[in-house]
Motif scaffolding. Structure first.
Motif, mmCIF file in Angstrom:
data_model
loop_
_atom_site.group_PDB
_atom_site.id
_atom_site.type_symbol
_atom_site.label_atom_id
_atom_site.label_comp_id
_atom_site.label_asym_id
_atom_site.label_seq_id
_atom_site.Cartn_x
_atom_site.Cartn_y
_atom_site.Cartn_z
ATOM 1 N N GLY A 19 -5.322 24.979 -3.814
ATOM 2 C CA GLY A 19 -4.574 25.507 -4.943
ATOM 3 C C GLY A 19 -3.115 25.103 -4.950
ATOM 4 N N ASP A 20 -2.559 25.046 -6.143
ATOM 5 C CA ASP A 20 -1.126 24.829 -6.313
ATOM 6 C C ASP A 20 -0.730 25.421 -7.657
ATOM 7 N N ILE A 21 0.487 25.934 -7.753
ATOM 8 C CA ILE A 21 0.959 26.524 -8.998
ATOM 9 C C ILE A 21 1.326 25.462 -10.020
ATOM 10 N N SER A 22 1.576 24.232 -9.567
ATOM 11 C CA SER A 22 2.049 23.155 -10.443
ATOM 12 C C SER A 22 0.891 22.296 -10.942
ATOM 13 N N PRO A 23 0.656 22.250 -12.258
ATOM 14 C CA PRO A 23 -0.399 21.369 -12.780
ATOM 15 C C PRO A 23 -0.078 19.892 -12.550
ATOM 16 N N ASP A 24 1.206 19.554 -12.541
ATOM 17 C CA ASP A 24 1.588 18.155 -12.285
ATOM 18 C C ASP A 24 1.260 17.753 -10.850
ATOM 19 N N ALA A 25 1.517 18.663 -9.911
ATOM 20 C CA ALA A 25 1.156 18.376 -8.517
ATOM 21 C C ALA A 25 -0.355 18.223 -8.380
ATOM 22 N N LEU A 26 -1.126 19.075 -9.053
ATOM 23 C CA LEU A 26 -2.581 19.000 -8.958
ATOM 24 C C LEU A 26 -3.121 17.687 -9.500
ATOM 25 N N ARG A 27 -2.471 17.152 -10.524
ATOM 26 C CA ARG A 27 -2.907 15.857 -11.048
ATOM 27 C C ARG A 27 -2.704 14.755 -10.008
ATOM 28 N N VAL A 28 -1.580 14.809 -9.298
ATOM 29 C CA VAL A 28 -1.343 13.832 -8.232
ATOM 30 C C VAL A 28 -2.381 14.005 -7.133
ATOM 31 N N ALA A 29 -2.630 15.256 -6.731
ATOM 32 C CA ALA A 29 -3.595 15.528 -5.663
ATOM 33 C C ALA A 29 -4.995 15.045 -6.036
ATOM 34 N N VAL A 60 -12.992 11.603 -1.584
ATOM 35 C CA VAL A 60 -13.362 12.941 -1.103
ATOM 36 C C VAL A 60 -13.416 13.947 -2.257
ATOM 37 N N GLN A 61 -13.463 13.449 -3.492
ATOM 38 C CA GLN A 61 -13.392 14.347 -4.647
ATOM 39 C C GLN A 61 -14.556 15.338 -4.698
ATOM 40 N N ASN A 62 -15.684 15.001 -4.078
ATOM 41 C CA ASN A 62 -16.831 15.917 -4.089
ATOM 42 C C ASN A 62 -16.718 17.012 -3.027
ATOM 43 N N GLN A 63 -15.708 16.909 -2.168
ATOM 44 C CA GLN A 63 -15.517 17.920 -1.116
ATOM 45 C C GLN A 63 -14.414 18.918 -1.449
ATOM 46 N N ILE A 64 -13.633 18.632 -2.494
ATOM 47 C CA ILE A 64 -12.461 19.464 -2.779
ATOM 48 C C ILE A 64 -12.527 19.978 -4.211
ATOM 49 N N GLU A 65 -12.282 21.270 -4.371
ATOM 50 C CA GLU A 65 -12.109 21.869 -5.701
ATOM 51 C C GLU A 65 -10.629 22.188 -5.874
ATOM 52 N N TRP A 66 -10.006 21.526 -6.845
ATOM 53 C CA TRP A 66 -8.591 21.756 -7.107
ATOM 54 C C TRP A 66 -8.462 22.923 -8.076
ATOM 55 N N ILE A 67 -7.552 23.836 -7.800
ATOM 56 C CA ILE A 67 -7.431 25.027 -8.631
ATOM 57 C C ILE A 67 -5.964 25.377 -8.840
#
Length: 287
Positions: free
Chosen positions: A145-155, A164-171
């Motif tokens: 998780g991260d509060i920043s949508p811009d950071a999540l897009r980079v992540a 590893v996109q199938n191992q991580i759920e970004w929220i």
């Protein structure tokens, strides 16, 4: 603009950055030129007498100007290495640092020992922690998780980059406020390198950090402990019995963070040092 060789252009670049007191100016001048010309360090010397086009000269001079203003080299290059992997970085995320590798290595060790399967990361930023953990231990899954949508897009892009996109759920989440109730009691571990700089100290940081890295990823409140308190309090219910907290901490914060863990019902508190001998990681088990 005149014809100029690679050797002469690099010499001018070093002189320019030195004039503006840029730390490690010779190295930065080299790395920026390598980026502009898409060459290796060896080629800087083997191609030293080659002429550089006007377009590449202009591009190089623009990067030098930005570096002289204090913009971090990593943002200008657009990437930073961490745990042997290359991560895209933008001014929306903190630049990954070697000290944080101690945190990742500690989680890896416990993952093997305790057979972790499901983890949460709070304040994922570039995603370097979660992605490194999943890359080297492909059986685990992480909700990051991260509060920043811009950071999540980079992540998210970094996750795709390292497959590893199938191992991580970004929220998108302010600490645990965006985590679903269905995950209560489900995580083997909670991992975080939260904002931990005391507000009053931010103005004393290097200009590359205070003026260009995201403020909300630095500011840990009056004593630097605000996010540790929140993560421990809010995260306690999301850990399964005997689950673990893993924190990166700033200088002189290991003891107060250890106390916070113990006050919230954690035992087996452990402190680990980084390569400089600074107490950098605090671990505690929920009981």
């Amino acid at each position: 603009m005149r014809e100029i060789t690679l050797e002469a252009l690099l010499k001018e670049g070093k002189r320019y950055l030195r004039k503006y007191d840029v730390p490690q100016s010779p190295l930065d001048a080299e790395l920026l030129l390598m980026q502009v010309l898409d060459i290796t360090r060896v080629e800087i010397y083997t191609k030293s007498k080659e002429s550089i086009s006007y377009e590449r000269q202009i591009e190089y001079q623009e990067l030098l100007r930005k570096r002289a203003q204090g913009i971090p080299l990593q943002y200008l290059k657009g990437n930073q290495e961490f745990m042997g992997l290359s991560f895209s970085v933008t001014p929306d995320v903190l630049i990954p640092r070697p000290d944080t590798e101690v945190l990742v290595e500690s989680v890896q060790e416990y993952t093997r020992k305790e057979n972790f399967q499901y983890l949460a990361e709070i304040g994922t930023g570039s995603g370097c922690i979660s992605i490194s953990l999943c890359y080297y231990q492909p059986w685990i899954h992480i909700m990051a998780g991260d509060i920043s949508p811009d950071a999540l897009r980079v992540a998210e892009q970094n996750g795709i980059r390292h497959h590893v996109q199938n191992q991580i759920e970004w929220i998108r989440s302010d600490v645990f406020q965006g985590f679903p109730d269905s995950m209560i009691g489900k995580f083997d571990a909670i991992v975080s390198n939260p904002p931990y700089i005391p507000t009053k100290d931010i103005s004393t940081l290097m200009r590359e950090v205070k003026d260009h890295e995201p403020y909300q990823a630095l500011n840990g409140g009056q004593d630097g402990l605000d996010f540790y308190q929140r993560i421990i309090q809010e995260g306690h219910k999301f850990l399964m019995p005997n689950g673990y907290f893993f924190f990166e901490v700033g200088k002189d914060q290991a003891f107060p963070v250890s106390e916070l863990l113990e006050k919230q019902g954690c035992d087996r508190v452990e402190i680990r040092k980084d390569l400089s001998g600074i107490e950098r990681v605090v671990i505690g088990r929920k009981y």
